[in-house]
Design a protein around this motif. Structure first.
Motif, PDB file in Angstrom:
ATOM      1  N   MET A 280       0.850  -1.202   0.000  1.00 59.66           N
ATOM      2  CA  MET A 280       0.000   0.000   0.000  1.00 59.66           C
ATOM      3  C   MET A 280       0.881   1.247   0.000  1.00 59.66           C
ATOM      4  O   MET A 280       1.264   1.752   1.053  1.00 59.66           O
ATOM      5  CB  MET A 280      -0.872   0.022   1.257  1.00 59.66           C
ATOM      6  N   ALA A 282      -0.098   3.979  -1.627  1.00 61.73           N
ATOM      7  CA  ALA A 282      -0.986   5.134  -1.900  1.00 61.73           C
ATOM      8  C   ALA A 282      -1.057   6.063  -0.697  1.00 61.73           C
ATOM      9  O   ALA A 282      -0.967   5.626   0.449  1.00 61.73           O
ATOM     10  CB  ALA A 282      -2.377   4.634  -2.253  1.00 61.73           C
ATOM     11  N   PRO A 312     -12.476   4.586   4.774  1.00 59.46           N
ATOM     12  CA  PRO A 312     -12.059   3.265   5.281  1.00 59.46           C
ATOM     13  C   PRO A 312     -10.531   3.163   5.270  1.00 59.46           C
ATOM     14  O   PRO A 312      -9.894   3.641   4.339  1.00 59.46           O
ATOM     15  CB  PRO A 312     -12.661   2.282   4.269  1.00 59.46           C
ATOM     16  N   ILE A 314      -7.817   1.102   4.412  1.00 57.30           N
ATOM     17  CA  ILE A 314      -7.712  -0.084   3.549  1.00 57.30           C
ATOM     18  C   ILE A 314      -6.673  -1.064   4.108  1.00 57.30           C
ATOM     19  O   ILE A 314      -6.913  -2.262   4.203  1.00 57.30           O
ATOM     20  CB  ILE A 314      -7.319   0.330   2.111  1.00 57.30           C
ATOM     21  N   LEU A 315      -5.534  -0.511   4.496  1.00 62.57           N
ATOM     22  CA  LEU A 315      -4.454  -1.361   5.006  1.00 62.57           C
ATOM     23  C   LEU A 315      -4.892  -2.092   6.272  1.00 62.57           C
ATOM     24  O   LEU A 315      -4.670  -3.306   6.413  1.00 62.57           O
ATOM     25  CB  LEU A 315      -3.219  -0.493   5.291  1.00 62.57           C
ATOM     26  N   PHE A 330       3.115   1.833   4.134  1.00 64.76           N
ATOM     27  CA  PHE A 330       4.010   2.990   4.190  1.00 64.76           C
ATOM     28  C   PHE A 330       3.604   3.856   5.369  1.00 64.76           C
ATOM     29  O   PHE A 330       2.424   3.898   5.732  1.00 64.76           O
ATOM     30  CB  PHE A 330       3.918   3.810   2.892  1.00 64.76           C
ATOM     31  N   LYS A 344       2.048   1.503  13.822  1.00 65.78           N
ATOM     32  CA  LYS A 344       1.267   1.154  12.631  1.00 65.78           C
ATOM     33  C   LYS A 344       1.452  -0.310  12.257  1.00 65.78           C
ATOM     34  O   LYS A 344       0.507  -1.006  11.901  1.00 65.78           O
ATOM     35  CB  LYS A 344       1.749   2.046  11.475  1.00 65.78           C
ATOM     36  N   LYS A 348      -2.015  -2.243  12.511  1.00 63.23           N
ATOM     37  CA  LYS A 348      -2.581  -2.596  11.201  1.00 63.23           C
ATOM     38  C   LYS A 348      -2.237  -4.034  10.793  1.00 63.23           C
ATOM     39  O   LYS A 348      -2.634  -4.492   9.732  1.00 63.23           O
ATOM     40  CB  LYS A 348      -2.106  -1.612  10.131  1.00 63.23           C
TER      41      LYS A 348
HETATM   42  O1  C5P Z   1      -2.249   5.543   9.242  1.00 58.71           O
HETATM   43  P1  C5P Z   1      -1.594   6.046   8.040  1.00 58.71           P
HETATM   44  O2  C5P Z   1      -2.523   6.686   7.065  1.00 58.71           O
HETATM   45  O3  C5P Z   1      -0.405   6.929   8.274  1.00 58.71           O
HETATM   46  O4  C5P Z   1      -1.007   4.732   7.363  1.00 58.71           O
HETATM   47  C1  C5P Z   1      -0.303   4.768   6.168  1.00 58.71           C
HETATM   48  C2  C5P Z   1      -0.461   3.471   5.468  1.00 58.71           C
HETATM   49  O5  C5P Z   1      -1.834   3.067   5.467  1.00 58.71           O
HETATM   50  C3  C5P Z   1      -0.072   3.575   4.000  1.00 58.71           C
HETATM   51  O6  C5P Z   1       0.432   2.322   3.582  1.00 58.71           O
HETATM   52  C4  C5P Z   1      -1.403   3.886   3.329  1.00 58.71           C
HETATM   53  O7  C5P Z   1      -1.416   3.476   1.979  1.00 58.71           O
HETATM   54  C5  C5P Z   1      -2.395   3.107   4.180  1.00 58.71           C
HETATM   55  N1  C5P Z   1      -3.722   3.712   4.293  1.00 58.71           N
HETATM   56  C6  C5P Z   1      -4.829   3.020   3.866  1.00 58.71           C
HETATM   57  N2  C5P Z   1      -6.078   3.549   3.992  1.00 58.71           N
HETATM   58  C7  C5P Z   1      -6.263   4.754   4.554  1.00 58.71           C
HETATM   59  C8  C5P Z   1      -5.145   5.472   5.016  1.00 58.71           C
HETATM   60  C9  C5P Z   1      -3.886   4.922   4.877  1.00 58.71           C
HETATM   61  O8  C5P Z   1      -4.674   1.934   3.355  1.00 58.71           O
HETATM   62  N3  C5P Z   1      -7.480   5.234   4.661  1.00 58.71           N
END
Ligand code: C5P
Length: 419
Positions: A280, A282, A312, A314-315, A330, A344, A348
């Motif tokens: 991930m 993004a 949401p 996603i990670l 990331f 994290k 996560k």
């Molecule tokens: O918690 P944070 O946003 O800093 O975490 C970063 C990681 O979580 C990245 O890998 C990002 O792609 C992913 N992310 C996600 N969905 C979100 C926010 C962040 O998958 N809504």
């Protein structure tokens, strides 16, 4: 085994024979030699007689730092070159530009000059970059010759469409140097991710407020695209779920374009179970406007309050499902980088976090380089120096492969000790 390669390292120490035949596109090729040399490849140029009508051998001698072979029996070769069978030591033969004439010669197996002799004697992969007039290219003779060569395992890059030196428009332009360079790397890279399925997210998301405005994150998408490209050239089957970016789409990758975090969530979750690895990269917007106004919001009031709701994560959702999928996240932070990244990693439920302090020069969003620390589930971390996003992409993939094989090894040992 980890390949421990990088875009640059792929070519390090490789021996490349570069055949140049007689086309006007020959004037672009010194730039290809320069790039190969910069990547620390050895380049031996062979020019046909016709090629020398377009560009002087001295140009190639200078950029390749090697004597250029121009004739079958000329005494220009150094004793070193003369005594080494060129065809034997090559890792790759590139012919750029490859004219209709040399293509025809290769197809029938002629060996009447140094280039055709080398190609015939050679066991290494061969890459052709055809360049010719559109009618010569579309002529069934050339098409059939190319077919024959491809069947024999020759690689081909281009030709592209465009304005041709002869004044015609159409297919026949030699591919750009950057594309030929990329093809060379693709051929030489070890395919250590062959058969593996990767899903990579990249770019920002855009959360619309009205038809004109949206909330987004600063992100060029470069890191995610570099990862998709690196995994693809190493043999993985790659699905790239991308938010809106200005970048050209990577070749050979299945692309799913999305705008919002919700759409990125749907696309990612849909494909999650069938993946070996999900990365991930993004920069997903964490909040979106609670309401979408179908009409443009007018600037009537002095103050405007917009209610936001969480998107949401996603990670985190994938971390809950986890299963056998190797998950990479990331963490872009502006403070307490490692503590936040470590948290994290746990909350996560991911296997590897790529943590970058985006306040450092040379790291983060729109740059071509990045400075990161890799944090693993086993508590180990590795701080990497500043490097190009392309190189970093390969380093991350090296780490993924190393951690996966380590996990497999531990599993086998645990099974053994139970029995
Ligand atoms: O918690 P944070 O946003 O800093 O975490 C970063 C990681 O979580 C990245 O890998 C990002 O792609 C992913 N992310 C996600 N969905 C979100 C926010 C962040 O998958 N809504």
């Amino acid at each position: 085994m980890t390949a421990n390669l990088s875009g640059e390292n792929t070519l390090k120490g490789k021996s490349i024979i570069l055949g140049i035949s007689g086309g006007i596109a020959a004037y672009k090729v010194p730039e290809l030699v320069r790039k190969l040399r910069k990547a620390e490849a050895e380049v031996q140029v062979i020019m046909t007689k016709n090629a020398q009508e377009f560009i002087a051998p001295l140009t190639f001698q200078t950029v390749s730092n090697n004597p250029v072979i121009t004739e079958m029996f000329a005494p220009v070769m150094t004793s070193e070159v003369a005594h080494v069978s060129l065809a034997d030591k090559a890792d790759l033969v590139v012919v750029a530009p490859a004219t209709a004439n040399v293509i025809a010669k290769f197809a029938v197996g002629l060996a009447d000059d140094f280039l055709s002799t080398t190609v015939l004697a050679n066991k290494a992969p061969i890459l052709l970059a055809p360049a010719m007039n559109v009618n010569m290219y579309t002529n069934p003779a050339t098409q059939e010759n190319l077919e024959v060569l491809k069947k024999r395992g020759f690689y081909c890059v281009g030709p592209g469409k465009g304005e041709l030196a002869c004044g015609w428009e159409g297919k026949g332009r030699m591919s750009e140097v950057e594309e030929i360079f990329r093809s060379i790397k693709t051929i030489l890279v070890p395919k250590d991710l062959k058969g593996k399925k990767f899903l990579i997210t990249a770019g920002p998301t855009q959360e619309p407020l009205d038809p004109i405005r949206f909330i987004t994150n600063r992100s060029s998408g470069k890191m995610g695209y570099a990862l998709a490209e690196a995994a693809q050239i190493r043999g993985a089957e790659v699905t790239l779920v991308t938010g809106p970016t200005q970048l050209p789409l990577p070749r050979g990758v299945k692309v799913i374009s999305v705008d919002t975090a919700g759409q990125m969530y749907d696309a990612t979750i849909k494909h999650y179970q069938s993946m070996d690895t999900v990365i991930m990269a993004a920069a997903v917007a964490d909040y979106r406007p609670a309401e979408f106004s179908p009409k443009k919001i007018k600037k009537e009031k002095n103050n405007l309050t917009i209610a936001l709701v969480k998107t949401p994560d996603i990670l985190a959702a994938m971390g809950k499902k986890k299963g056998t999928v190797f998950l990479v996240g990331f963490a872009a932070e502006t403070e307490d980088l490692l503590a936040n990244a470590q948290q994290k990693l746990q909350t996560k439920n991911v296997d590897l976090i790529v943590a970058n302090d985006v306040t450092q020069p040379g790291a983060g969003f729109e740059t071509n380089t990045n400075i990161v620390t890799l944090l693993c589930r086993n508590g180990k971390s590795e701080k990497l120096p500043q490097m190009s996003k392309e190189l970093l992409a390969h380093k991350i993939l090296d780490k993924v492969i190393a951690l996966q094989s380590e996990a497999r090894r531990q599993k086998t040992e645990a099974r053994r000790s139970r029995n």
